[in-house]
Design a protein around this motif. Structure first.
Motif, mmCIF file in Angstrom:
data_model
loop_
_atom_site.group_PDB
_atom_site.id
_atom_site.type_symbol
_atom_site.label_atom_id
_atom_site.label_comp_id
_atom_site.label_asym_id
_atom_site.label_seq_id
_atom_site.Cartn_x
_atom_site.Cartn_y
_atom_site.Cartn_z
ATOM 1 N N GLU A 1 -7.194 -10.826 9.461
ATOM 2 C CA GLU A 1 -7.205 -10.214 8.136
ATOM 3 C C GLU A 1 -7.190 -8.686 8.242
ATOM 4 O O GLU A 1 -6.487 -8.006 7.488
ATOM 5 N N GLU B 1 -3.771 -7.557 9.207
ATOM 6 C CA GLU B 1 -2.904 -7.617 8.034
ATOM 7 C C GLU B 1 -3.100 -6.391 7.140
ATOM 8 O O GLU B 1 -2.137 -5.806 6.644
ATOM 9 N N LYS B 2 -4.334 -5.982 6.963
ATOM 10 C CA LYS B 2 -4.625 -4.783 6.156
ATOM 11 C C LYS B 2 -3.989 -3.542 6.781
ATOM 12 O O LYS B 2 -3.410 -2.708 6.081
ATOM 13 N N GLU B 3 -4.115 -3.434 8.098
ATOM 14 C CA GLU B 3 -3.528 -2.280 8.792
ATOM 15 C C GLU B 3 -2.010 -2.282 8.658
ATOM 16 O O GLU B 3 -1.403 -1.233 8.435
ATOM 17 N N ASP C 1 -0.295 -3.564 6.226
ATOM 18 C CA ASP C 1 0.017 -3.185 4.839
ATOM 19 C C ASP C 1 0.018 -1.668 4.681
ATOM 20 O O ASP C 1 0.862 -1.107 3.977
ATOM 21 N N ALA D 1 3.134 -0.320 6.288
ATOM 22 C CA ALA D 1 4.274 -0.592 5.409
ATOM 23 C C ALA D 1 4.318 0.402 4.248
ATOM 24 O O ALA D 1 5.398 0.875 3.865
ATOM 25 N N LYS D 2 3.160 0.748 3.704
ATOM 26 C CA LYS D 2 3.097 1.709 2.592
ATOM 27 C C LYS D 2 3.698 3.048 3.015
ATOM 28 O O LYS D 2 4.543 3.616 2.306
ATOM 29 N N ASP E 1 7.424 2.844 3.708
ATOM 30 C CA ASP E 1 8.147 2.879 2.428
ATOM 31 C C ASP E 1 8.266 4.305 1.903
ATOM 32 O O ASP E 1 9.308 4.699 1.378
#
Length: 76
Positions: free
Chosen positions: A47, A50-52, A54, A57-58, A61
């Motif tokens: 988990e 996954e947060k890292e 995200d 990805a931010k 982007d």
């Protein structure tokens, strides 16, 4: 000479790259230190990874948007 606008865009790019490097390293730390942990602890580590991701990805982007919409004249 670089225009003020271009300097701001480049500062945003460098800011995003720095955050990407930081959070990629966090994922590497989880990968290297999670091997010896058993039981339900693995779910928490996944988990956190996954947060890292995200966060990476931010900022990825943001780089993409800067390139696509704002840096037509800037050479990287």
């Amino acid at each position: 000479m670089m225009k003020f606008r271009d300097k701001m865009i480049e500062a945003m790019r460098e800011h995003a790259k720095g955050h990407i490097a930081k959070h990629k390293m966090n994922v590497e730390v989880y990968f290297r230190n999670a091997a010896g942990i058993g039981g339900d602890g693995n779910a928490d580590i996944l988990e956190e990874i996954e947060k890292e991701l995200d966060i990476v990805a931010k900022y990825d982007d943001q780089l993409e948007m800067l390139d696509k919409y704002f840096s037509e004249d800037i050479v990287h």
